[in-house]
Motif scaffolding. Structure first.
Motif, PDB file in Angstrom:
ATOM      1  N   LYS A  11       0.813  -1.217   0.000  1.00 49.90           N
ATOM      2  CA  LYS A  11       0.000   0.000   0.000  1.00 49.90           C
ATOM      3  C   LYS A  11       0.852   1.276   0.000  1.00 49.90           C
ATOM      4  CE  LYS A  11      -4.042  -2.148   2.204  1.00 49.90           C
ATOM      5  NZ  LYS A  11      -5.036  -2.046   3.299  1.00 49.90           N
ATOM      6  N   TYR A  51     -12.500  -2.095  -3.811  1.00 45.90           N
ATOM      7  CA  TYR A  51     -13.041  -2.151  -2.453  1.00 45.90           C
ATOM      8  C   TYR A  51     -14.567  -2.034  -2.423  1.00 45.90           C
ATOM      9  CZ  TYR A  51      -8.454  -2.016  -0.146  1.00 45.90           C
ATOM     10  OH  TYR A  51      -7.203  -2.334   0.333  1.00 45.90           O
ATOM     11  N   PHE A  59     -15.483   3.896   6.673  1.00 46.03           N
ATOM     12  CA  PHE A  59     -14.105   4.231   6.296  1.00 46.03           C
ATOM     13  C   PHE A  59     -13.869   4.217   4.789  1.00 46.03           C
ATOM     14  CE2 PHE A  59     -14.194  -0.356   7.374  1.00 46.03           C
ATOM     15  CZ  PHE A  59     -13.710  -0.907   6.203  1.00 46.03           C
ATOM     16  N   LEU A  63     -10.540   5.372   2.784  1.00 47.13           N
ATOM     17  CA  LEU A  63      -9.729   4.263   2.268  1.00 47.13           C
ATOM     18  C   LEU A  63      -9.401   4.482   0.791  1.00 47.13           C
ATOM     19  CD1 LEU A  63      -8.441   1.441   2.588  1.00 47.13           C
ATOM     20  CD2 LEU A  63     -10.715   0.461   2.146  1.00 47.13           C
ATOM     21  N   THR A  93      -5.670  -6.622  10.898  1.00 47.45           N
ATOM     22  CA  THR A  93      -5.944  -5.368  10.176  1.00 47.45           C
ATOM     23  C   THR A  93      -5.380  -4.162  10.920  1.00 47.45           C
ATOM     24  OG1 THR A  93      -7.997  -6.385   9.401  1.00 47.45           O
ATOM     25  CG2 THR A  93      -7.789  -3.991   9.139  1.00 47.45           C
ATOM     26  N   ARG A 104       2.332  -6.141   9.396  1.00 46.38           N
ATOM     27  CA  ARG A 104       1.612  -4.987   9.937  1.00 46.38           C
ATOM     28  C   ARG A 104       2.171  -4.569  11.301  1.00 46.38           C
ATOM     29  NH1 ARG A 104      -4.329  -6.840   7.654  1.00 46.38           N
ATOM     30  NH2 ARG A 104      -4.334  -5.514   5.794  1.00 46.38           N
ATOM     31  N   ILE A 111      -4.503   1.573  11.386  1.00 46.97           N
ATOM     32  CA  ILE A 111      -5.494   0.615  10.871  1.00 46.97           C
ATOM     33  C   ILE A 111      -5.786   0.862   9.391  1.00 46.97           C
ATOM     34  CG2 ILE A 111      -7.498   1.973  11.626  1.00 46.97           C
ATOM     35  CD1 ILE A 111      -8.871  -0.748  12.300  1.00 46.97           C
ATOM     36  N   GLU A 112      -5.715   2.116   8.949  1.00 49.00           N
ATOM     37  CA  GLU A 112      -5.919   2.408   7.524  1.00 49.00           C
ATOM     38  C   GLU A 112      -4.619   2.190   6.743  1.00 49.00           C
ATOM     39  OE1 GLU A 112      -8.182   5.901   5.529  1.00 49.00           O
ATOM     40  OE2 GLU A 112      -6.113   6.562   5.819  1.00 49.00           O
ATOM     41  N   ASN A 114      -2.050   0.378   6.637  1.00 52.23           N
ATOM     42  CA  ASN A 114      -1.535  -0.845   7.241  1.00 52.23           C
ATOM     43  C   ASN A 114      -0.688  -1.672   6.274  1.00 52.23           C
ATOM     44  OD1 ASN A 114      -3.593  -1.789   5.666  1.00 52.23           O
ATOM     45  ND2 ASN A 114      -4.797  -2.676   7.321  1.00 52.23           N
TER      46      ASN A 114
HETATM   47  N1  UDP Z   1      -9.806  -0.147   7.101  1.00 58.75           N
HETATM   48  C1  UDP Z   1      -9.894   1.102   7.676  1.00 58.75           C
HETATM   49  N2  UDP Z   1     -10.610   1.234   8.837  1.00 58.75           N
HETATM   50  C2  UDP Z   1     -11.231   0.188   9.439  1.00 58.75           C
HETATM   51  C3  UDP Z   1     -11.141  -1.085   8.843  1.00 58.75           C
HETATM   52  C4  UDP Z   1     -10.432  -1.220   7.675  1.00 58.75           C
HETATM   53  O1  UDP Z   1      -9.334   2.070   7.154  1.00 58.75           O
HETATM   54  O2  UDP Z   1     -11.859   0.372  10.489  1.00 58.75           O
HETATM   55  C5  UDP Z   1      -9.045  -0.309   5.850  1.00 58.75           C
HETATM   56  C6  UDP Z   1      -7.691  -1.001   6.045  1.00 58.75           C
HETATM   57  O3  UDP Z   1      -6.749  -0.408   5.151  1.00 58.75           O
HETATM   58  C7  UDP Z   1      -8.009  -2.433   5.677  1.00 58.75           C
HETATM   59  C8  UDP Z   1      -8.999  -2.243   4.535  1.00 58.75           C
HETATM   60  O4  UDP Z   1      -9.801  -1.120   4.947  1.00 58.75           O
HETATM   61  O5  UDP Z   1      -6.842  -3.153   5.295  1.00 58.75           O
HETATM   62  C9  UDP Z   1      -9.906  -3.412   4.242  1.00 58.75           C
HETATM   63  O6  UDP Z   1     -10.520  -3.810   5.443  1.00 58.75           O
HETATM   64  P1  UDP Z   1     -10.691  -5.347   5.810  1.00 58.75           P
HETATM   65  O7  UDP Z   1     -11.656  -5.408   6.964  1.00 58.75           O
HETATM   66  O8  UDP Z   1     -11.018  -6.134   4.577  1.00 58.75           O
HETATM   67  O9  UDP Z   1      -9.237  -5.764   6.396  1.00 58.75           O
HETATM   68  P2  UDP Z   1      -8.030  -6.633   5.805  1.00 58.75           P
HETATM   69  O10 UDP Z   1      -8.620  -7.807   5.088  1.00 58.75           O
HETATM   70  O11 UDP Z   1      -7.221  -5.732   4.900  1.00 58.75           O
HETATM   71  O12 UDP Z   1      -7.230  -7.018   7.032  1.00 58.75           O
END
Ligand code: UDP
Length: 140
Positions: A11, A51, A59, A63, A93, A104, A111-112, A114
């Motif tokens: 990312k 997405y 979010f 995102l 995440t 991570r 969290i964003e 990541n």
């Molecule tokens: N994300 C975010 N805030 C949140 C949850 C997710 O910004 O509260 C972002 C983060 O970059 C994450 C992506 O949205 O990797 C996709 O979320 P997902 O729940 O699919 O998590 P992942 O599979 O990437 O762990």
């Protein structure tokens, strides 16, 4: 067990900090092989499409802005049990909740921001790979 494939994105927070190699090294050390890779700047439409499953989430707009804020590296990874293997090395995440030694935990900012995306199922891996790569761009 036969090798399978998954889809990964390094990312913008990671490319910005020049961590493409560091992330890739951790993927490789986890037993994954990079069989396709390209550095791209996602358009808003591409990020929204990728997405789409999250479009009702609070979010989503942030995102999409983040994922288009700089270059990403999209990759196809191959290995035994590739989807789960990649999820394991990625970590949770939220980096605050991720296990030590995961990408991570070691590298992510928030969290964003990541650092990595990884497919969450074999079915989604196939869809996500096809979103970015033609079959002939994948060289196993
Ligand atoms: N994300 C975010 N805030 C949140 C949850 C997710 O910004 O509260 C972002 C983060 O970059 C994450 C992506 O949205 O990797 C996709 O979320 P997902 O729940 O699919 O998590 P992942 O599979 O990437 O762990």
């Amino acid at each position: 067990m036969a090798a399978t494939r998954t889809f990964s994105i390094i990312k913008p927070d990671a490319t910005r900090r020049n961590l493409t190699g560091a992330v890739t090294k951790m993927l490789e050390e986890a037993g994954l092989r990079v069989v396709a890779s390209k550095r791209v700047l996602l358009s808003k439409e591409q990020a929204e499409g990728f997405y789409a499953v999250h479009k009702e989430r609070p979010f989503f707009n942030d995102l999409v802005s983040f994922m288009t804020s700089g270059p990403v590296v999209v990759q196809v990874l191959e290995g035994e049990n590739a989807v789960q293997r990649n999820r394991d090395i990625m970590g949770a995440t939220n980096p605050a909740n991720a296990d030590a030694g995961t990408i991570r935990k070691e590298l992510a900012e928030s969290i964003e921001a990541n650092s990595v995306h990884g497919s969450d199922s074999e079915e989604n891996a196939a869809i996500e790979i096809a979103y970015f790569f033609k079959p002939e761009e994948i060289v196993g």
